[in-house]
Structure formats: C-alpha cells, structure tokens
Scaffold this active site. Structure first.
Site, short mmCIF file in Angstrom:
data_model
loop_
_atom_site.label_atom_id
_atom_site.label_comp_id
_atom_site.label_asym_id
_atom_site.label_seq_id
_atom_site.Cartn_x
_atom_site.Cartn_y
_atom_site.Cartn_z
CE1 TYR A 62 32.62 37.52 54.42
CE2 TYR A 62 34.33 39.16 53.97
CZ TYR A 62 33.92 37.83 54.06
OH TYR A 62 34.82 36.83 53.82
CG HIS A 95 40.59 29.95 57.53
ND1 HIS A 95 39.36 29.47 57.90
CD2 HIS A 95 40.37 30.72 56.43
CE1 HIS A 95 38.43 29.93 57.07
NE2 HIS A 95 39.02 30.68 56.16
CG ASN A 144 41.16 38.63 54.06
OD1 ASN A 144 41.29 38.16 52.94
ND2 ASN A 144 40.08 38.46 54.81
CE1 TYR A 202 77.08 34.79 19.86
CE2 TYR A 202 74.90 33.90 20.25
CZ TYR A 202 75.82 34.47 19.40
OH TYR A 202 75.47 34.73 18.11
NE ARG A 226 80.91 37.77 21.28
CZ ARG A 226 80.29 37.42 20.15
NH1 ARG A 226 79.56 38.30 19.48
NH2 ARG A 226 80.39 36.19 19.68
CG PHE A 234 41.81 39.55 49.27
CD1 PHE A 234 41.69 38.62 48.26
CD2 PHE A 234 40.67 40.21 49.71
CE1 PHE A 234 40.46 38.33 47.70
CE2 PHE A 234 39.43 39.92 49.15
CZ PHE A 234 39.33 38.98 48.14
CD GLU A 286 38.07 32.42 48.95
OE1 GLU A 286 38.99 31.58 48.94
OE2 GLU A 286 37.61 32.93 49.99
#
Length: 513
Positions: free
Chosen positions: A57, A87, A200, A286, A289, A334, A420
């Site tokens: 891969y 990409h 990646n 509040y 304080r 990743f 994915e």
C-alpha cells in the site's frame, strides 16, 4: 529586529515554543544530520518494496478505496503526482500564513523522523521552502481531519512540486514554480510512497492547537486582570479570593486565577476604601465572585489540551509507516480524534470565559447594579450613550462563541466509498477555535475599556498598581470619560493591546508579591 536562533528539526520532538517561533516569528529551521541519515536508511526499505512484485500500500497500489489496485512500475511517478494534484482540492478563503507554516513545519518534523520512507531531498526541500518564507495557498475547506489533513497538506506538497500558487516572503501571490526558481529550489518529482507521506498527518489541526494554547495562556491572564478591574471599579470585595477559601476546593486552575486576582487587587486603595464592618455588601454577584472558578476551569482545560498537544508533537503520523525493524505497516494514527476533542473542549471554555466577561461589563453599565456609576458610564446621561453599544458588540460576539462551542468532533460524514467511514472533523474544530479565540480577545477588550472608564469615574478613589497601569495603557490609545465619540477605533485599539499580550505584560510588571 533580533534574528531568532534556528530551530533544530529531527533530533528531538519540537516544543510548542519551537512551533510558535517558526510559524509566527519566522525563526529558521535547521535539519539534524543524524536525522537525514535515518531518512536515507529508511528510504532503502521503500526501494526494496518497490521492486517486489507483491503489492504494498502506498508503494505499488492506489489509495483509499483503491488500495487493492496494483500499479505497474512505469506508472508510479504519475501515481504520486496524480495523488497530490487530485487531493489539492481545497476551496474557500485563504488560510492564514501562520497556520500554513504550521502545516509545513509539522509535516517536515514527521518527514525527518525517518519513519515515512521519503528521500532526504524531500526533507531538505520542505526545510528550504519554509526558510525562504514561501507559503503555499491553502484553502479553508477540504479536510475532514481523517487520513490526515489531506487537502491542506496536498496544497503544501503541490507547491514543493512547483505547481499551484504561493505567497512569497513579501506576501505577493506568485506561481509556485516562479517562487522556487527565485529561491534556487529545485521542484520535487515524487517517487514511490512519497505522495502519501506528504499528506497523511494531523499537522493542520495540531499547528492550530499549538498556536491556540500560546494565545489562550495570555488571554486567560488578561481575563484575570479584566475581572480585577471590574471587581475594583464596581466596589466589589477581594475577600472571596482568599487562599484558604480556594484551598477548600482542590482545583488548580481556580487557585491560580484567584492568586492573580489577589495580586491585582491586594494593594488597591479603591478596594480598601470600603473594607471593614461598615461595608453593607454581603456578597457580590456570581460574575464577580466566581471569576476564579470560571477562569480556572478554562485553565484546567488548557492544561489538558497542552498535554495532548505535547504527545502529538512527539508522534509520527503517517500511513503506511516504516517500523523500527523495517516493516511497512498500515495504521490509523492519522485519525484526528485526540486533537479534535481538545480543540472542541477549548472552544467551550473560550465561550464560558467570554460569557462571564460580558456579564461583568453589563453590570458596570447598569446603575441599578454598578454601585454609583452613571448609566452606561455616559458623560451627559440622555444626550450621551456612553458604552451602551460596546456591550451590544460583546453580547453579539458571545452569542457567536456559543455557536462555535458546538463540538465538531461529534460529527462524521463517511467518505472515499465508505472506506473512510468515520472521520474526526478536527480541521473544522481547529478553524472554529481560531475564530473563537479572536472573539474572546475582543470581549475582554470591551471589559477592559469599560473597566478603565469606570476606574476613572471613581476619582478621587485610586486604582491599584496593576489595574491602574492597565488603565493608563488603555489611555495611550483611547481617551477617558467625556462626551460620546467614534467608539469603534477605541475598541479596535484596545483589542490590539489585548491580543498582542501588552495588557497581560503590563499587569504582571506592576504586580507585587
């Protein structure tokens, strides 16, 4: 301007301070010689796998859902270039320069680890591009925060190939090939495994996180001084911030914020003026304080996020990765979940700190609650509106910060043909936190502008050393009480003092004990 010392890359994990120095202040990077030797050794593993007829891969296969497709040797250069070009699919506005430099630096750190399989020339090219101040154009949208910040990192890689557009050191938009040629940098031609190694990673979300941690450390101290100005000018008490009361609750962030409030208020003549049995106020609201409790919770969130960021900076994020014993293995490191979660966590704390700040501002403007201050701190009530609409601006920002506090990391949209099928949305979490931090600085600036005017209106009572010094700093950019004037420039100028860290610095310089 003093030239910053080089930051060494490859010898040890980068520190958050290293990251800020390079990406925000343009400190140069220097590659460790032993790291480059490790990179060369690992590359030999990839070269051996490339010659193997069995598919591996990222070396001899397609990517993502196409991981089972074998790619012949004569098509692999095209495979790597096609990966980056396809990409680099970001869209929207350009991302800020320092965020892009964070992408460049943190990917460089991983490449220099010797676990990605790239050639030394790739590491050297990334370092050279960074040192020359060449900033690839990265777009707002494109990353799901899983399989790395794919599109942002692909834009970085595309520029290193001499394609796409970049900003040169002067900020001019030029073709990448032109910028590389001007700097004497040879464009990369990617070979087996290198395309994946360049995209990646969690670098975009991590770089944004590191910058956020740096900015929030200053803003939380600023929130303490803003609260001190509000307590003081609204004739509140500092007794509730006592160390023994804080010790009853074992929360470290709260204790730190309370210690700051004690330091900022301890020498205040204004606070001292109403102490003792004649002070009829039993307890403050509040928002006054409980300032240490709210600010302290944010500090504890910051500490947790710092821990996660430190772990991620010490990590190698790539897929597949080359192990220490020479195997190439797929993994899921990743996935941005650890970083995305703390980015969202910080956005919640940012919204909370801004919310309590806006409430303190609102109290100062309301004569029913401000203990003697004029309505809206106006000069001629009815004719003048004072700071009425400054509070509107703060309220509008706080409303947006509440929307930005909705977690991105609980969302997931499957991608890549369901390969994915669960993604982190960490890039989206990073982008909204960055906007939220800008908003927090503006809300705190409005409280400080309000507190400064309220302190002036308490004359002849005097502010303490720290709060008075901040008021005097504000007066260098914004005039004191008087008839209404164009208010926006004052707000922007005080915001600049807050975001630069000048308010926090001057407060610390005038704190005793």
């Amino acid at each position: 301007m003093t030239e910053l010392a080089p930051v060494l890359v490859g010898a040890a994990p980068l520190s958050p301070a290293d990251v800020v120095a390079v990406v925000r202040h343009d400190a140069p990077v220097q590659l460790d010689a032993e790291a480059l030797a490790r990179v060369a050794d690992t590359r030999r593993v990839i070269d051996g796998l490339a010659a193997d007829p069995n598919p591996h891969y990222g070396v001899s296969t397609g990517f993502g859902a196409l991981a089972t497709t074998f790619i012949a040797p004569d098509r692999r250069l095209q495979l790597q270039a096609s990966l980056i070009r396809s990409h680099a699919a970001g869209t929207g506005a350009e991302v800020e320069r320092e965020v892009v430099r964070g992408l460049q630096l943190l990917r460089l750190q991983t490449l220099a680890s010797g676990r990605t399989g790239v050639r030394p020339v790739v590491v050297e090219t990334y370092a050279a591009v960074l040192n020359e101040g060449i900033t690839p154009v990265v777009r707002e949208y494109g990353s799901l925060g899983c399989s790395g910040d794919l599109a942002p990192l692909a834009h970085i890689a595309l520029a290193a190939m001499g394609e796409g557009d970049v900003r040169d050191a002067s900020g001019a938009l030029v073709p990448a090939a032109e910028a590389l040629a001007a700097a004497g940098i040879e464009p990369l031609t990617l070979v087996e495994k290198e395309g994946l190694a360049l995209i990646n990673g969690t670098d975009g979300m991590l770089g944004t996180l590191v910058l956020a941690l740096h900015d929030l450390e200053t803003l939380l101290l600023t929130a303490d001084i803003a609260a001190a100005m509000s307590v003081e000018s609204q004739l509140g008490t500092d007794a509730v911030f006592a160390a023994d009361l804080m010790a009853l609750r074992a929360q470290t962030g709260q204790a730190e914020s309370a210690a700051n409030l004690r330091a900022f208020l301890g020498d205040s003549p204004m606070v001292a003026s109403h102490k003792g049995p004649d002070d009829g106020r039993v307890q403050d609201a509040y928002s006054l304080r409980c300032s240490p409790q709210v600010h302290g919770a944010a500090r504890d969130t910051l500490a947790h996020a710092t821990l996660i960021a430190g772990r991620e900076l010490a990590s190698v994020i790539d897929n597949p990765v080359i192990t220490f014993d020479g195997r190439i293995e797929s993994n899921g490191n990743f996935h941005g979940a650890p970083v995305a979660a703390v980015l969202d966590f910080l956005a919640i704390s940012v919204a909370d700190v801004a919310s309590v700040s806006e409430r303190r501002t609102d109290r100062a403007l309301d004569p029913a609650r401000s203990h003697g201050l004029p309505p809206f701190l106006a000069d001629e009530v009815g004719v003048d509106s004072g700071l009425m609409i400054a509070q509107y601006a703060a309220a509008g920002i706080v409303s947006e910060l509440k929307r930005l506090a909705v977690p991105a990391s609980v969302d997931s949209i499957p991608s890549s043909a369901m390969q994915e099928d669960h993604v982190s949305m960490g890039w989206a979490a990073a982008r909204k936190l960055r906007r939220a931090i800008d908003g927090l600085g503006r809300v705190l600036a409005i409280e400080i502008l309000t507190g400064a005017r309220a302190l002036d209106l308490r004359a002849p009572l005097q502010a303490g050393p720290a709060t008075g010094a901040v008021r005097d700093l504000v007066r260098t950019v914004a005039a004191g009480p008087g008839p209404d004037r164009f208010l926006s420039p004052d707000m922007e100028a005080v915001t600049a003092l807050v975001q630069s860290g000048d308010v926090a610095r001057i407060a610390k310089e005038h704190t005793h004990g």
